[in-house]
Design a protein around this motif. Sequence first.
Motif, PDB file in Angstrom:
ATOM      1  N   LYS A  45     -10.591   4.056  -0.102  1.00 29.23           N
ATOM      2  CA  LYS A  45     -11.718   4.984   0.097  1.00 29.23           C
ATOM      3  C   LYS A  45     -12.550   4.640   1.330  1.00 29.23           C
ATOM      4  O   LYS A  45     -13.549   5.309   1.618  1.00 29.23           O
ATOM      5  CB  LYS A  45     -12.623   5.001  -1.140  1.00 29.23           C
ATOM      6  N   GLU A  75       0.856  -1.194   0.000  1.00 30.47           N
ATOM      7  CA  GLU A  75       0.000   0.000   0.000  1.00 30.47           C
ATOM      8  C   GLU A  75       0.887   1.237   0.000  1.00 30.47           C
ATOM      9  O   GLU A  75       1.743   1.384   0.870  1.00 30.47           O
ATOM     10  CB  GLU A  75      -0.930  -0.030   1.211  1.00 30.47           C
ATOM     11  N   SER A  81     -21.533   3.300   3.668  1.00 27.55           N
ATOM     12  CA  SER A  81     -22.395   2.129   3.839  1.00 27.55           C
ATOM     13  C   SER A  81     -22.270   1.250   2.598  1.00 27.55           C
ATOM     14  O   SER A  81     -21.618   1.625   1.629  1.00 27.55           O
ATOM     15  CB  SER A  81     -23.846   2.568   4.015  1.00 27.55           C
TER      16      SER A  81
HETATM   17  C1  LIG Z   1     -15.961   9.916  -1.066  1.00 27.28           C
HETATM   18  C2  LIG Z   1     -16.416   8.538  -1.452  1.00 27.28           C
HETATM   19  C3  LIG Z   1     -17.541   7.995  -0.854  1.00 27.28           C
HETATM   20  C4  LIG Z   1     -17.965   6.718  -1.202  1.00 27.28           C
HETATM   21  N1  LIG Z   1     -19.061   6.186  -0.583  1.00 27.28           N
HETATM   22  C5  LIG Z   1     -19.403   4.903  -0.824  1.00 27.28           C
HETATM   23  C6  LIG Z   1     -20.433   4.280  -0.069  1.00 27.28           C
HETATM   24  O1  LIG Z   1     -21.023   4.882   0.842  1.00 27.28           O
HETATM   25  N2  LIG Z   1     -20.743   2.996  -0.380  1.00 27.28           N
HETATM   26  C7  LIG Z   1     -20.077   2.286  -1.343  1.00 27.28           C
HETATM   27  O2  LIG Z   1     -20.389   1.115  -1.569  1.00 27.28           O
HETATM   28  N3  LIG Z   1     -19.088   2.847  -2.062  1.00 27.28           N
HETATM   29  C8  LIG Z   1     -18.731   4.134  -1.810  1.00 27.28           C
HETATM   30  N4  LIG Z   1     -17.705   4.699  -2.507  1.00 27.28           N
HETATM   31  C9  LIG Z   1     -17.032   3.904  -3.529  1.00 27.28           C
HETATM   32  C10 LIG Z   1     -16.109   2.874  -2.901  1.00 27.28           C
HETATM   33  O3  LIG Z   1     -15.584   3.373  -1.706  1.00 27.28           O
HETATM   34  C11 LIG Z   1     -14.993   2.532  -3.871  1.00 27.28           C
HETATM   35  O4  LIG Z   1     -15.537   2.141  -5.110  1.00 27.28           O
HETATM   36  C12 LIG Z   1     -14.105   1.401  -3.335  1.00 27.28           C
HETATM   37  O5  LIG Z   1     -13.775   1.590  -1.984  1.00 27.28           O
HETATM   38  C13 LIG Z   1     -12.850   1.318  -4.194  1.00 27.28           C
HETATM   39  O6  LIG Z   1     -12.035   0.279  -3.709  1.00 27.28           O
HETATM   40  P1  LIG Z   1     -10.717  -0.157  -4.469  1.00 27.28           P
HETATM   41  O7  LIG Z   1     -10.037  -1.145  -3.595  1.00 27.28           O
HETATM   42  O8  LIG Z   1     -11.014  -0.539  -5.866  1.00 27.28           O
HETATM   43  O9  LIG Z   1      -9.831   1.159  -4.604  1.00 27.28           O
HETATM   44  P2  LIG Z   1      -9.197   2.156  -3.549  1.00 27.28           P
HETATM   45  O10 LIG Z   1     -10.043   2.279  -2.349  1.00 27.28           O
HETATM   46  O11 LIG Z   1      -8.879   3.359  -4.340  1.00 27.28           O
HETATM   47  O12 LIG Z   1      -7.849   1.430  -3.104  1.00 27.28           O
HETATM   48  C14 LIG Z   1      -6.725   1.394  -3.939  1.00 27.28           C
HETATM   49  C15 LIG Z   1      -5.492   1.493  -3.066  1.00 27.28           C
HETATM   50  O13 LIG Z   1      -4.334   1.371  -3.909  1.00 27.28           O
HETATM   51  C16 LIG Z   1      -3.331   2.207  -3.389  1.00 27.28           C
HETATM   52  N5  LIG Z   1      -2.340   2.417  -4.450  1.00 27.28           N
HETATM   53  C17 LIG Z   1      -2.447   3.165  -5.576  1.00 27.28           C
HETATM   54  N6  LIG Z   1      -1.330   3.069  -6.320  1.00 27.28           N
HETATM   55  C18 LIG Z   1      -0.494   2.237  -5.651  1.00 27.28           C
HETATM   56  C19 LIG Z   1       0.821   1.733  -5.918  1.00 27.28           C
HETATM   57  N7  LIG Z   1       1.499   2.073  -7.033  1.00 27.28           N
HETATM   58  N8  LIG Z   1       1.389   0.890  -5.023  1.00 27.28           N
HETATM   59  C20 LIG Z   1       0.726   0.522  -3.893  1.00 27.28           C
HETATM   60  N9  LIG Z   1      -0.521   0.981  -3.590  1.00 27.28           N
HETATM   61  C21 LIG Z   1      -1.115   1.817  -4.467  1.00 27.28           C
HETATM   62  C22 LIG Z   1      -4.090   3.447  -2.956  1.00 27.28           C
HETATM   63  O14 LIG Z   1      -3.341   4.216  -2.029  1.00 27.28           O
HETATM   64  C23 LIG Z   1      -5.357   2.833  -2.352  1.00 27.28           C
HETATM   65  O15 LIG Z   1      -5.223   2.610  -0.968  1.00 27.28           O
HETATM   66  C24 LIG Z   1     -17.254   5.972  -2.172  1.00 27.28           C
HETATM   67  C25 LIG Z   1     -16.123   6.526  -2.783  1.00 27.28           C
HETATM   68  C26 LIG Z   1     -15.697   7.787  -2.422  1.00 27.28           C
HETATM   69  C27 LIG Z   1     -14.460   8.372  -3.055  1.00 27.28           C
END
Ligand SMILES: Cc1cc2nc3c(=O)[nH]c(=O)nc-3n(C[C@H](O)[C@H](O)[C@H](O)COP(=O)(O)OP(=O)(O)OC[C@H]3O[C@@H](n4cnc5c(N)ncnc54)[C@H](O)[C@@H]3O)c2cc1C
Length: 469
Positions: A45, A37, A62
Amino acid sequence: MRQPWRVAVVGGGIAGLAAAVRLRDRAPAGTEITVYEQSGALGGKLRTGELAGQPVEFGAESFLMRDPAGAESAAVALARRLGLAEKIVHPTVGQAALVVDGGLRPIPGGTLVGVPGDLDRVTSVARPLAGADTDGGRPLVGPDADVSVGALVRSRFGDEVVERLVDPMLGGVYAGRADDLSLVTTMPALARTARVEHTLTGAVRAAQAAAPRAPGAPVFGTLLGGLSTLIEAAVTASGATVRRDAAVRELTPTDTGWRLTVGPTRDPELVDVDAVVLAVPARPAARLLAGPAPVAAAGVGELDYASVALVTLAVPQPQLPELSGFLVPSTEGLLIKAATFFTTKWGHLRRPDGVALVRASVGRYGEEAHLQRPDADLAATVHRELSAVLGTPLPAPVDGHVQRWGGALPQYAPGHADRVAAARTALRAAHPTLVLAGAGYDGVGIPVCVRSGETAAEEIVTALGGSAR
Ligand SMILES: Cc1cc2nc3c(=O)[nH]c(=O)nc-3n(C[C@H](O)[C@H](O)[C@H](O)COP(=O)(O)OP(=O)(O)OC[C@H]3O[C@@H](n4cnc5c(N)ncnc54)[C@H](O)[C@@H]3O)c2cc1C
């Protein structure tokens, strides 16, 4: 295959951690799983913080309880797998409102993300175009076609339904506009029925019938103690080694798998693994794929992102309506695009001292300049706009927090799903031990990202030679 397997999960968001748990469940015992990470905290997020002495979500709030087919959502299944099912709680107030002409009106029921299945039910907030949703003798959308949600709804129900209902609802999730967002990726259930039905009301009703909801069954859930508990429990269950502040900067194929270049340019660490789950947003993924898989990199790199800021205020004894919050059409000219009355919506957050936690989301796609303003300025604007919408001055906050999410919300243009499918096909053919997961590919939302991570883990297990369990 060398034993034990070594698998790197790049990205410690919910997709990466769901992948890590599924790898632990399906890969041979002893598999070494490492989560890299780039930031100092896991969760992406999902981030539970603290305000006025109480845990509060500074990111996602949620999750949906059901998937589009009506089955238990992948988020609920993961919570169950992690022993957190008992911690799931539901909103005590579900009704939200729309701001129309500066005042609050209840959001009409019976819509699918604002798209009505019965036009008579939405007339309190929007006047649908009369007589346009006729049966033209063929399905609304061709078998392999994708369109923008806005284009489809405008042509059938007119502009006001888009601007006052669909845009604010989609904007609440994506901070984007219905005219730019893919039907297939943002409303998959409606996309499926639109390929069969000849009218939009018919397609909405068919999508709703395909996922019947028991009367009173909760739509959303969250976790007592906050969503970060899901992250912590996933880390524990996965048995993964966690590397924080460890950005992966390069992925190089080797004879047996992958070499990761991790950490600062001046002092890089090289790590060899057998397989990689790449669970980072599309932009960083495209950079990492550019060398080993340029075709895949070009496909995923086309995705654009919106930025938002979440302003949470702790307000003593405010006069709040019995609503979970409100959504604001962009035509209302406010900075706030959505507000949540946390302490009204979630019974478990109510406080004996009457302090209310109100969270407003600001920032729409293409209006990032507003987010350059200092925290105090954003908080003051939110406070003023909340007072105006509520029609009564909100007391001065006793505490506040501004969380900026730069480039956080994917803007899936029509054709996104096909571009991702093509990228994955190219990647699978060239490098089956490198698999993409997360919101950059499969859609926004905790359940979608959990499923995406789990699917990626299963592909890795297959690519490395099948499950030993
Ligand atoms: C403000 C907000 C509110 C939301 N509210 C909701 C909600 O209420 N309910 C819901 O279901 N969804 C919600 N969503 C959507 C949901 O949170 C996201 O779709 C989901 O959490 C994305 O998960 P992910 O693991 O794909 O990506 P991310 O959460 O973006 O995780 C990716 C991770 O990769 C890391 N990373 C990036 N590049 C590198 C690298 N080169 N090397 C190592 N690590 C790296 C980042 O730091 C990050 O921690 C919300 C989103 C936002 C922005």
